[in-house]
Design a protein around this motif. Structure first.
Motif, mmCIF file in Angstrom:
data_model
loop_
_atom_site.group_PDB
_atom_site.id
_atom_site.type_symbol
_atom_site.label_atom_id
_atom_site.label_comp_id
_atom_site.label_asym_id
_atom_site.label_seq_id
_atom_site.Cartn_x
_atom_site.Cartn_y
_atom_site.Cartn_z
ATOM 1 N N GLU A 76 4.538 -1.836 -6.229
ATOM 2 C CA GLU A 76 4.684 -2.925 -7.213
ATOM 3 C C GLU A 76 5.600 -4.011 -6.657
ATOM 4 O O GLU A 76 5.439 -5.189 -6.954
ATOM 5 C CB GLU A 76 5.306 -2.395 -8.517
ATOM 6 N N ALA A 77 6.612 -3.587 -5.877
ATOM 7 C CA ALA A 77 7.583 -4.535 -5.315
ATOM 8 C C ALA A 77 7.050 -5.240 -4.068
ATOM 9 O O ALA A 77 7.769 -6.027 -3.448
ATOM 10 C CB ALA A 77 8.890 -3.807 -5.008
ATOM 11 N N GLY A 78 5.829 -4.919 -3.670
ATOM 12 C CA GLY A 78 5.185 -5.644 -2.567
ATOM 13 C C GLY A 78 5.393 -5.019 -1.192
ATOM 14 O O GLY A 78 5.153 -5.665 -0.169
ATOM 15 N N ILE A 79 5.809 -3.765 -1.176
ATOM 16 C CA ILE A 79 6.183 -3.120 0.083
ATOM 17 C C ILE A 79 5.127 -2.095 0.521
ATOM 18 O O ILE A 79 4.474 -1.469 -0.325
ATOM 19 C CB ILE A 79 7.573 -2.472 -0.107
ATOM 20 N N VAL A 80 4.970 -1.933 1.817
ATOM 21 C CA VAL A 80 4.099 -0.880 2.350
ATOM 22 C C VAL A 80 4.935 0.394 2.437
ATOM 23 O O VAL A 80 5.978 0.418 3.089
ATOM 24 C CB VAL A 80 3.542 -1.268 3.743
ATOM 25 N N LEU A 111 0.836 -1.208 0.000
ATOM 26 C CA LEU A 111 0.000 0.000 0.000
ATOM 27 C C LEU A 111 0.865 1.249 0.000
ATOM 28 O O LEU A 111 2.007 1.204 0.455
ATOM 29 C CB LEU A 111 -0.798 0.094 1.304
ATOM 30 N N MET A 112 0.278 2.354 -0.416
ATOM 31 C CA MET A 112 0.893 3.669 -0.228
ATOM 32 C C MET A 112 0.102 4.403 0.858
ATOM 33 O O MET A 112 -1.111 4.570 0.741
ATOM 34 C CB MET A 112 0.835 4.472 -1.542
ATOM 35 N N ILE A 113 0.799 4.798 1.926
ATOM 36 C CA ILE A 113 0.157 5.591 2.981
ATOM 37 C C ILE A 113 0.729 6.995 2.852
ATOM 38 O O ILE A 113 1.922 7.205 3.130
ATOM 39 C CB ILE A 113 0.482 5.071 4.410
ATOM 40 N N TRP A 114 -0.082 7.937 2.423
ATOM 41 C CA TRP A 114 0.408 9.289 2.114
ATOM 42 C C TRP A 114 0.066 10.250 3.252
ATOM 43 O O TRP A 114 -1.101 10.558 3.488
ATOM 44 C CB TRP A 114 -0.227 9.777 0.805
ATOM 45 N N PHE A 115 1.111 10.724 3.944
ATOM 46 C CA PHE A 115 0.917 11.686 5.034
ATOM 47 C C PHE A 115 1.046 13.099 4.494
ATOM 48 O O PHE A 115 2.043 13.424 3.838
ATOM 49 C CB PHE A 115 2.000 11.514 6.109
#
Ligand SMILES: Nc1ncnc2c1ncn2[C@@H]1O[C@H](COP(=O)(O)OS(=O)(=O)O)[C@@H](OP(=O)(O)O)[C@H]1O
Ligand SMILES: Nc1ncnc2c1ncn2[C@@H]1O[C@H](COP(=O)(O)OP(=O)(O)O)[C@@H](O)[C@H]1O
Length: 208
Positions: free
Chosen positions: A100-104, A31-35
């Motif tokens: 895409e690489a599977g990372i949070v 996921l992308m968590i955008w602060f």
């Protein structure tokens, strides 16, 4: 910036390994968590502590901090509206590669303009972008002033400073609002950590 004739002559190569395969290998969704929030609102502090919490739970997580990126890939960018737009665009694109690489990915940038945040969101599928508004009054941020930048901006030593002589547009529809005028760092991290654990859907093989 010109694309040349890229649109006609550059072809996308399909990877044999899909994002879903990589997520499975990591044991959770990416996921992308955008602060987003004013300078001094607590983005870096909270994102860092949250990164640590998720890491301890076995999540593959990486923090893209605006300040840090401006020491490297974004070092040629100023704080004009145009350069901030490019700053957000690049960071979102980098974040997309991590997802895409599977990372949070946690991205902590002021990102003051709604249109730039909407553009960032548009790079991701709907449930893979979570906008977290670190809400804090200008008065409180100015009082904290952890880097002494508000003082300099008030004296006119820094121009185009968000909240002083450049606007901050509050997010219209963020997934999460963390009000750091009211919540402690610990409370903020607890709220985000429990919210995200359900979103990343840790799989059984993931270590606790
Ligand atoms: N003019 C001006 N306005 C705002 N901030 C300034 C400015 N000049 C330097 N700084 C420092 O740069 C950090 C913000 O960088 P970002 O990349 O997050 O900004 S932006 O998203 O492009 O708006 C910001 O970091 P944070 O305090 O962590 O938000 C400041 O330390
Ligand atoms: N409730 C709170 N939440 C987050 N930070 C807080 C809080 N109270 C005080 N602080 C302090 O405010 C400062 C926030 O700075 P920072 O995390 O660098 O913000 P930003 O990345 O948004 O500029 C830190 O020194 C932090 O310890």
């Amino acid at each position: 910036m010109s694309n040349g004739d890229k649109d006609n002559h550059v072809v996308w190569h399909q990877s044999l390994i899909r994002k879903e395969d990589r997520q499975k290998q990591h044991g959770h969704k990416s996921l992308m968590i955008w602060f987003t929030g004013l300078s001094g609102s607590g983005k870096s502090t909270i994102a860092n502590a949250l990164q640590h919490e998720l890491y301890k739970k076995g999540v593959s997580v990486y923090l893209l901090d605006g300040d840090n990126l401006r020491h490297g890939i974004n070092r040629n960018l100023s704080f004009s509206e145009e350069d901030r737009k490019e700053n957000i665009r690049r960071t979102a694109e980098i974040g997309k590669l991590f997802v895409e690489a599977g990372i949070v990915v946690l991205a902590a940038l002021i990102s003051p303009f709604e249109v730039d945040r909407i553009n960032a969101r548009s790079l991701f599928v709907p449930d893979e972008f979570i906008e977290v508004y670190i809400k804090c009054s200008l008065q409180e941020c100015e009082q904290r002033d952890p880097k002494g930048l508000y003082k300099k901006a008030r004296k006119g030593e820094i121009q185009q400073f968000t909240g002083i002589d450049q606007p901050y547009e509050e997010p219209k529809d963020p997934e999460v609002i963390i009000d750091t005028d009211k919540l402690s760092i610990k409370e903020s991290v607890e709220i985000l950590s429990s919210y995200l654990v359900s979103k990343v859907r840790l799989m059984e093989n993931t270590k606790e």
